[in-house]
Design a protein around this motif. Structure first.
Motif, PDB file in Angstrom:
ATOM      1  N   ASP A  78       0.842  -1.191   0.000  1.00 64.76           N
ATOM      2  CA  ASP A  78       0.000   0.000   0.000  1.00 64.76           C
ATOM      3  C   ASP A  78       0.879   1.244   0.000  1.00 64.76           C
ATOM      4  N   ASP A  79       1.504   1.536  -1.143  1.00 65.41           N
ATOM      5  CA  ASP A  79       2.405   2.690  -1.239  1.00 65.41           C
ATOM      6  C   ASP A  79       1.652   4.001  -1.079  1.00 65.41           C
ATOM      7  N   LEU A  80       0.434   4.081  -1.613  1.00 65.46           N
ATOM      8  CA  LEU A  80      -0.347   5.304  -1.479  1.00 65.46           C
ATOM      9  C   LEU A  80      -0.665   5.572  -0.004  1.00 65.46           C
ATOM     10  N   GLY A  81      -1.052   4.526   0.712  1.00 59.89           N
ATOM     11  CA  GLY A  81      -1.322   4.681   2.136  1.00 59.89           C
ATOM     12  C   GLY A  81      -0.091   5.140   2.898  1.00 59.89           C
ATOM     13  N   LEU A 130       2.883   9.747   5.610  1.00 65.15           N
ATOM     14  CA  LEU A 130       4.053  10.613   5.677  1.00 65.15           C
ATOM     15  C   LEU A 130       3.693  12.076   5.392  1.00 65.15           C
ATOM     16  N   GLY A 131       2.436  12.309   5.018  1.00 58.45           N
ATOM     17  CA  GLY A 131       2.003  13.667   4.723  1.00 58.45           C
ATOM     18  C   GLY A 131       2.392  14.160   3.359  1.00 58.45           C
ATOM     19  N   VAL A 132       2.788  13.239   2.473  1.00 57.34           N
ATOM     20  CA  VAL A 132       3.242  13.637   1.134  1.00 57.34           C
ATOM     21  C   VAL A 132       2.069  13.900   0.207  1.00 57.34           C
ATOM     22  N   VAL A 133       1.011  13.086   0.345  1.00 55.02           N
ATOM     23  CA  VAL A 133      -0.166  13.253  -0.506  1.00 55.02           C
ATOM     24  C   VAL A 133      -1.397  13.284   0.373  1.00 55.02           C
ATOM     25  N   GLU A 134      -2.462  13.917  -0.157  1.00 54.73           N
ATOM     26  CA  GLU A 134      -3.750  13.932   0.515  1.00 54.73           C
ATOM     27  C   GLU A 134      -4.788  13.379  -0.443  1.00 54.73           C
ATOM     28  N   VAL A 135      -5.691  12.575   0.058  1.00 53.84           N
ATOM     29  CA  VAL A 135      -6.748  11.992  -0.763  1.00 53.84           C
ATOM     30  C   VAL A 135      -8.082  12.390  -0.139  1.00 53.84           C
TER      31      VAL A 135
END
Length: 231
Positions: free
Chosen positions: A218-221, A226-231
Motif C-alpha cells: 500500500d504505497d499510497l497509504g 508521511l504527509g506527502v499526498v492527501e486523498v
C-alpha cells in the motif's frame, strides 16, 4: 491431527483410473472431507499405482468413507485393479513445506532483522524481483538488495505474516507491517512518523531458494501517512 490414507494398487488402466477420480471429485463436490489427493506411478513398476489422500483428521476421513459416492467409486476402482487395493492409515506427525520455510526466513532475516545480505543465501543467483515501488519492475538480486536496504533503513519495519499458502513451487504471502520513518527515503528527510500497512507477495521457488517474487504494498497509504499526498 492431519490424517493421510495411502492406497496401493496394481493396474495397467491408469487412464480409466484418472477418469474415475475425476468422476469422484465431481460426485462428492460439497460433501467430501478430503483436502488433497495425489496419484503417482512407480517408476520401477508402471502397474504399481499409489494414491495419497489427505484429511484434516481421522474422524473426518471416516465421514468421507461413509459417503455413498465413495463406496461406489471404490467398487469401480477395485474392478480396474489386479486384486483389491491395500490401505495404509497414517497420522501425520510432521509436515514440512520447505518452500514456506524459505519464505518465512526471508521475511524474518531480510525484512525484520534488516539483513539484506541474507538474500544471497535465500535467493537464486538469477533472482528477479517485481515491485512497482522499485526503480525497475525487473530488479536483479543486487539491485533489489540495494533498494530494499534503503526502505528498511528508512522505516525499520517489522512484518507480520497473516497468511502463507504454498502450492507447487509457488508461495503466496499476505502480510501487515509497522515501522517508523527514521531515515531518508526517496529524497524525503525523516518525519519520525509511525507508519503501518498491508501487502501481498507471491514467490516462485526453485531448488529450495526463491527465484522470483512479485510485491504489492500500500504505497499510497504510506505516502498519506508521511504527509506527502492527501486523498
Amino acid at each position: 491431527m492431519t490424517f493421510v490414507q495411502i492406497i496401493d494398487c496394481k493396474t495397467d488402466r491408469l487412464d480409466e483410473m484418472n477418469r474415475l477420480m475425476d468422476r469422484w471429485v465431481e460426485a462428492t463436490q460439497g460433501k467430501r472431507t478430503a483436502t488433497h489427493s495425489m496419484v503417482g506411478r512407480d517408476r520401477a513398476d508402471s502397474t504399481h499405482v499409489v494414491e495419497i489422500v489427505e484429511f484434516p483428521s481421522y474422524e473426518e476421513a471416516m465421514e468421507n468413507s461413509k459417503l455413498p459416492e465413495t463406496n461406489r467409486i471404490f467398487q469401480e476402482l477395485t474392478a480396474l485393479c489386479d486384486g483389491e487395493p491395500t490401505f495404509t492409515d497414517v497420522d501425520v506427525l510432521r509436515d514440512e513445506q520447505l518452500n514456506k520455510i524459505v519464505v518465512r526466513r526471508f521475511v524474518d532475516e531480510v525484512i525484520d532483522k534488516g539483513n539484506v545480505n541474507a538474500a544471497d543465501e535465500l535467493c537464486t543467483a538469477d533472482y528477479r524481483e517485481h515491485d512497482p515501488g522499485l526503480s525497475t519492475y525487473d530488479a536483479d538480486l543486487e539491485r533489489s538488495k540495494a533498494e530494499n536496504k534503503e526502505i528498511i533503513d528508512a522505516f525499520q519495519p517489522t512484518c507480520t505474516i497473516d497468511t502463507l499458502i504454498a502450492e507447487g513451487d509457488t508461495v503466496c504471502l499476505r502480510m501487515s507491517f509497522r515501522g517508523r520513518h527514521v531515515g531518508a527515503f526517496k529524497g524525503m528527510e525523516p518525519t519520525h512518523r509511525d507508519v503501518s500497512g498491508t501487502g501481498h507477495a507471491t514467490f516462485r521457488c526453485e531448488g529450495g531458494k526463491i527465484a522470483e517474487s512479485w510485491w504489492n504494498l500500500d504505497d499510497l497509504g504510506l505516502m498519506r501517512q508521511l504527509g506527502v499526498v492527501e486523498v
